[in-house]
Motif scaffolding. Structure first.
Motif, PDB file in Angstrom:
ATOM      1  N   ASP A 293       0.800  -1.230   0.000  1.00  0.00           N
ATOM      2  CA  ASP A 293       0.000   0.000   0.000  1.00  0.00           C
ATOM      3  C   ASP A 293       0.834   1.281   0.000  1.00  0.00           C
ATOM      4  N   ARG A 294       2.119   1.176  -0.309  1.00  0.00           N
ATOM      5  CA  ARG A 294       2.980   2.341  -0.459  1.00  0.00           C
ATOM      6  C   ARG A 294       3.561   2.337  -1.863  1.00  0.00           C
ATOM      7  N   VAL A 295       3.719   3.525  -2.437  1.00  0.00           N
ATOM      8  CA  VAL A 295       4.233   3.641  -3.808  1.00  0.00           C
ATOM      9  C   VAL A 295       5.689   4.083  -3.750  1.00  0.00           C
ATOM     10  N   PHE A 296       6.550   3.351  -4.416  1.00  0.00           N
ATOM     11  CA  PHE A 296       7.976   3.654  -4.439  1.00  0.00           C
ATOM     12  C   PHE A 296       8.406   3.980  -5.864  1.00  0.00           C
ATOM     13  N   VAL A 297       9.199   5.047  -5.994  1.00  0.00           N
ATOM     14  CA  VAL A 297       9.692   5.500  -7.295  1.00  0.00           C
ATOM     15  C   VAL A 297      11.140   5.064  -7.458  1.00  0.00           C
ATOM     16  N   LYS A 298      11.454   4.576  -8.641  1.00  0.00           N
ATOM     17  CA  LYS A 298      12.826   4.164  -8.945  1.00  0.00           C
ATOM     18  C   LYS A 298      13.629   5.385  -9.377  1.00  0.00           C
ATOM     19  N   ILE A 299      14.781   5.586  -8.749  1.00  0.00           N
ATOM     20  CA  ILE A 299      15.657   6.718  -9.067  1.00  0.00           C
ATOM     21  C   ILE A 299      16.756   6.239 -10.012  1.00  0.00           C
ATOM     22  N   ALA A 300      16.938   6.953 -11.114  1.00  0.00           N
ATOM     23  CA  ALA A 300      17.953   6.579 -12.100  1.00  0.00           C
ATOM     24  C   ALA A 300      19.339   6.592 -11.474  1.00  0.00           C
ATOM     25  N   SER A 301      20.177   5.674 -11.915  1.00  0.00           N
ATOM     26  CA  SER A 301      21.505   5.520 -11.313  1.00  0.00           C
ATOM     27  C   SER A 301      22.354   6.778 -11.439  1.00  0.00           C
ATOM     28  N   GLU A 302      22.177   7.532 -12.557  1.00  0.00           N
ATOM     29  CA  GLU A 302      22.989   8.735 -12.743  1.00  0.00           C
ATOM     30  C   GLU A 302      22.610   9.862 -11.784  1.00  0.00           C
ATOM     31  N   LEU A 303      21.448   9.728 -11.132  1.00  0.00           N
ATOM     32  CA  LEU A 303      21.040  10.734 -10.149  1.00  0.00           C
ATOM     33  C   LEU A 303      21.484  10.385  -8.735  1.00  0.00           C
ATOM     34  N   LEU A 304      21.831   9.128  -8.508  1.00  0.00           N
ATOM     35  CA  LEU A 304      22.129   8.663  -7.162  1.00  0.00           C
ATOM     36  C   LEU A 304      23.557   8.994  -6.737  1.00  0.00           C
ATOM     37  N   ILE A 305      23.709   9.330  -5.455  1.00  0.00           N
ATOM     38  CA  ILE A 305      25.022   9.538  -4.850  1.00  0.00           C
ATOM     39  C   ILE A 305      25.370   8.264  -4.079  1.00  0.00           C
ATOM     40  N   PRO A 306      26.513   7.630  -4.384  1.00  0.00           N
ATOM     41  CA  PRO A 306      26.910   6.433  -3.627  1.00  0.00           C
ATOM     42  C   PRO A 306      27.104   6.779  -2.157  1.00  0.00           C
ATOM     43  N   ILE A 307      26.662   5.900  -1.273  1.00  0.00           N
ATOM     44  CA  ILE A 307      26.768   6.192   0.165  1.00  0.00           C
ATOM     45  C   ILE A 307      27.846   5.331   0.812  1.00  0.00           C
ATOM     46  N   THR A 308      28.459   5.920   1.851  1.00  0.00           N
ATOM     47  CA  THR A 308      29.455   5.221   2.660  1.00  0.00           C
ATOM     48  C   THR A 308      28.950   5.212   4.101  1.00  0.00           C
ATOM     49  N   ASP A 309      29.887   5.142   5.037  1.00  0.00           N
ATOM     50  CA  ASP A 309      29.491   5.146   6.453  1.00  0.00           C
ATOM     51  C   ASP A 309      29.068   6.523   6.928  1.00  0.00           C
ATOM     52  N   ASP A 310      29.362   7.581   6.154  1.00  0.00           N
ATOM     53  CA  ASP A 310      29.030   8.951   6.553  1.00  0.00           C
ATOM     54  C   ASP A 310      28.249   9.621   5.427  1.00  0.00           C
ATOM     55  N   PRO A 311      26.934   9.385   5.352  1.00  0.00           N
ATOM     56  CA  PRO A 311      26.153   9.911   4.224  1.00  0.00           C
ATOM     57  C   PRO A 311      26.110  11.433   4.160  1.00  0.00           C
ATOM     58  N   ILE A 312      26.170  12.126   5.300  1.00  0.00           N
ATOM     59  CA  ILE A 312      26.154  13.592   5.268  1.00  0.00           C
ATOM     60  C   ILE A 312      27.392  14.119   4.560  1.00  0.00           C
ATOM     61  N   THR A 313      28.542  13.552   4.887  1.00  0.00           N
ATOM     62  CA  THR A 313      29.769  13.953   4.198  1.00  0.00           C
ATOM     63  C   THR A 313      29.685  13.634   2.715  1.00  0.00           C
ATOM     64  N   ASP A 314      29.052  12.524   2.368  1.00  0.00           N
ATOM     65  CA  ASP A 314      28.920  12.129   0.961  1.00  0.00           C
ATOM     66  C   ASP A 314      28.160  13.185   0.161  1.00  0.00           C
ATOM     67  N   ILE A 315      27.015  13.632   0.674  1.00  0.00           N
ATOM     68  CA  ILE A 315      26.213  14.577  -0.105  1.00  0.00           C
ATOM     69  C   ILE A 315      26.826  15.977  -0.074  1.00  0.00           C
ATOM     70  N   VAL A 316      27.473  16.342   1.027  1.00  0.00           N
ATOM     71  CA  VAL A 316      28.114  17.658   1.105  1.00  0.00           C
ATOM     72  C   VAL A 316      29.253  17.756   0.094  1.00  0.00           C
ATOM     73  N   SER A 317      30.022  16.695  -0.049  1.00  0.00           N
ATOM     74  CA  SER A 317      31.156  16.727  -0.981  1.00  0.00           C
ATOM     75  C   SER A 317      30.700  16.845  -2.432  1.00  0.00           C
ATOM     76  N   VAL A 318      29.481  16.370  -2.728  1.00  0.00           N
ATOM     77  CA  VAL A 318      28.968  16.451  -4.089  1.00  0.00           C
ATOM     78  C   VAL A 318      28.317  17.802  -4.365  1.00  0.00           C
ATOM     79  N   ILE A 319      27.519  18.299  -3.430  1.00  0.00           N
ATOM     80  CA  ILE A 319      26.781  19.542  -3.648  1.00  0.00           C
ATOM     81  C   ILE A 319      27.646  20.763  -3.348  1.00  0.00           C
ATOM     82  N   TYR A 320      28.541  20.658  -2.391  1.00  0.00           N
ATOM     83  CA  TYR A 320      29.427  21.785  -2.041  1.00  0.00           C
ATOM     84  C   TYR A 320      30.886  21.385  -2.188  1.00  0.00           C
TER      85      TYR A 320
END
Length: 558
Positions: A293-320
């Motif tokens: 009863d929940r709808v899930f959307v598939k995100i294209a691989s080129e949009l995804l940021i690979p995650i490690t043990d520190d996801p906040i650092t992962d997204i900060v390094s990509v966006i900033y």
């Protein structure tokens, strides 16, 4: 406005100031007096301000805009203008996704009527959206809409006030981002306008909005009215298309994506078309996989940021990237931000990034107290001490402790000077941190580059969830390396990072987040919600029933 009209208006204002101090222009030899023949025309300063436009400039802008209208836009334009020129009542809704030219249409309508010295009132449901409209204001400030609404609410506008006179004289009222406002606000405006307009004709009290020509606009795919702890049905029923007014509304549907036509390369156009179609499918709930009863959307691989043990650092390094090296680059923070679903996650990201900046951290503490009117409510005041008030956190409200550094981006939480670009949602870069004043440069809206000075304000939250009201004296600012998805509505950026440690929890949030960028390459998504069934899936919530009520008696598919 002619030179003589301008002089008369100035003399009237000087006369008012002098009379407040027991004096008059007649008391000063050699001082000119206002032109008696023009005094009545300038007795209402609000009307004068709404007519302070260069007619020839408005005409030139209109001719330029009109030549660029699409067939869809031109048809809507003529339908609305004919109602105004024929002095007929009309209630319209311009429905379209981002990029279909709703704002451009509003500007064309405004310049047309203002070039003929007619009055157009442009308002929006949010401060950010109001900055995109010529002479725009927030609807709540323009119409004095109460913060707490019910089925009998009316706006605080006196029948004989200058604002009432301005509304009576207005030829057209445009209200953008309408779907995010509770239907009770529109109904309060409707009741108020009927009362104001019956002064000119008693029959107006039986017409929607007192017979005024009203143009609403927006996108029901976006976030609907925010109601704390409300159910799905309650949110849908709070939308404008659930109001008794909607049966009187003529709906225009804009479908042509103007952004596609600005792309030079065919390959880029194809990519943008596919990206835009995917965003619309997400917004309308037409794509995804249903699981329990929940709808899930598939995100294209080129949009995804690979995650490690520190996801906040992962997204900060990509966006900033190269954060420290770009501190002196005024455009670095202008077009990029990280979005998250909740304020707790946003604060965690902001605290992480501000600690990466060089320089000294300055902390500003608020002064909190219970409001005087609630000092004697029927609750035990012994447990309400200052420390308790300091710990309270509310959405859209500054925290007790505000920690800033020079060069950090911040977001304004109150409408201070909308005409000067300072409204709720305006983003700024801190220039200097004084004891009582923070100097910052505007980096969003129509006043980019202006340097402004922000002081502390007395702020009272409207939705604290507490049985009493309290006041916080603090700078109306928050760090905005990251912001909530709801706060991002109305923003347009070149680089967006969507951080989904927690998935979205209400209608339109995923659509709003992914549609803040114009091009696919500017969007990156990090999925780290432990409850997602697969690594590339995220939940999407769409109240599809809200779309079923958009097109009623009238529909214009152009």
């Amino acid at each position: 406005m002619t030179l003589e009209e301008l002089q008369t208006f100035c003399l009237i204002e000087i006369e008012k100031l002098l009379q407040n101090n027991g004096k008059s222009l007649k008391d000063y030899a050699g001082m000119p007096l206002p032109n008696v023949d023009l005094i009545s025309a300038f007795s209402n300063s609000m009307v004068v301000r709404e007519m302070q436009y260069d007619v020839s400039e408005m005409l030139a802008q209109h001719d330029d805009y009109f030549a660029q209208l699409t067939a869809e836009q031109e048809s809507i334009y003529h339908a609305i203008i004919s109602r105004v020129l024929n002095k007929e009542h009309g209630f319209f809704f311009v429905y379209g996704f981002g990029g279909t030219g709703k704002t451009f249409l509003y500007k064309t309508l405004s310049t047309k009527l203002r070039s003929e010295r007619k009055i157009v009132i442009n308002v929006a449901s949010s401060g950010i959206a109001s900055l995109l409209l010529p002479g725009g204001k927030t609807a709540h400030s323009m119409f004095n809409i109460p913060i707490e609404l019910n089925e009998e609410s009316v706006c605080r506008i006196r029948v004989n006030s200058q604002k009432a006179d301005l509304i009576r004289q207005a030829d057209l009222i445009i209200w953008d981002e309408a779907p995010m406002t509770n239907k009770l606000a529109f109904e309060a405006v409707d009741r108020t306008f009927r009362d104001l307009m019956k002064v000119t004709s008693i029959s107006n009290q039986n017409l929607p909005f007192g017979g005024k020509v009203i143009v609403l606009g927006g996108d029901f795919r976006q976030v609907l009215p925010v109601i704390p702890k409300a159910s799905r049905a309650e949110i849908v029923m709070a939308s404008i298309n659930s109001s008794y007014l909607w049966k009187h509304c003529e709906v225009f549907n804009l479908t042509r994506n103007m952004r596609l036509e600005s792309v030079a390369q065919n390959s880029d156009m194809d990519e943008l078309r596919l990206f835009s179609e995917w965003i619309l499918q997400v917004g309308e709930g037409k794509c995804g996989t249903r699981i329990d009863d929940r709808v899930f959307v598939k995100i294209a691989s080129e949009l995804l940021i690979p995650i490690t043990d520190d996801p906040i650092t992962d997204i900060v390094s990509v966006i900033y990237p190269n954060l420290s090296e770009n501190l002196n680059n005024s455009t670095y923070f202008q077009d990029r931000a990280i979005f998250a679903a909740t304020i707790e996650i946003v604060e965690e990201i902001n605290d992480h990034i501000v600690n990466l900046l060089p320089g000294e951290m300055k902390e500003y503490l608020s002064s909190d107290c219970i409001c005087g009117t609630d000092a004697n409510v029927d609750i035990d005041l012994n447990w309400i001490n200052v420390e308790f008030l300091n710990q309270i956190k509310c959405s859209g409200f500054p925290n007790h402790s505000l920690k800033l550094k020079v060069g950090a981006p911040v977001i304004l939480l109150r409408n201070i000077d909308p005409a000067g670009g300072l409204c709720n949602g305006t983003r700024l870069i801190v220039h200097s941190l004084g004891r009582n004043v923070i100097t910052a440069d505007i980096v969003s809206g129509s006043n980019v580059g202006d340097r402004v000075f922000i002081s502390r304000m007395n702020l009272i939250p409207s939705d604290s969830g507490l049985p009493f009201k309290f006041q916080r004296r603090q700078f109306p600012l928050l760090l905005c390396f990251a912001m909530t998805i709801n706060k991002s509505q109305g923003q347009t950026l070149s680089t967006v990072g969507l951080f989904l440690r927690r998935s979205v929890f209400s209608h339109g949030q995923l659509y709003v987040a992914i549609s803040r960028v114009k091009y696919k390459k500017g969007l990156k998504i990090l999925l780290c919600d432990e409850n997602r069934p697969e690594d590339d899936l995220t939940e999407n919530i769409v109240f599809t029933e809200v779309f079923n009520k958009i097109f009623g008696m009238f529909i214009y598919l152009l």
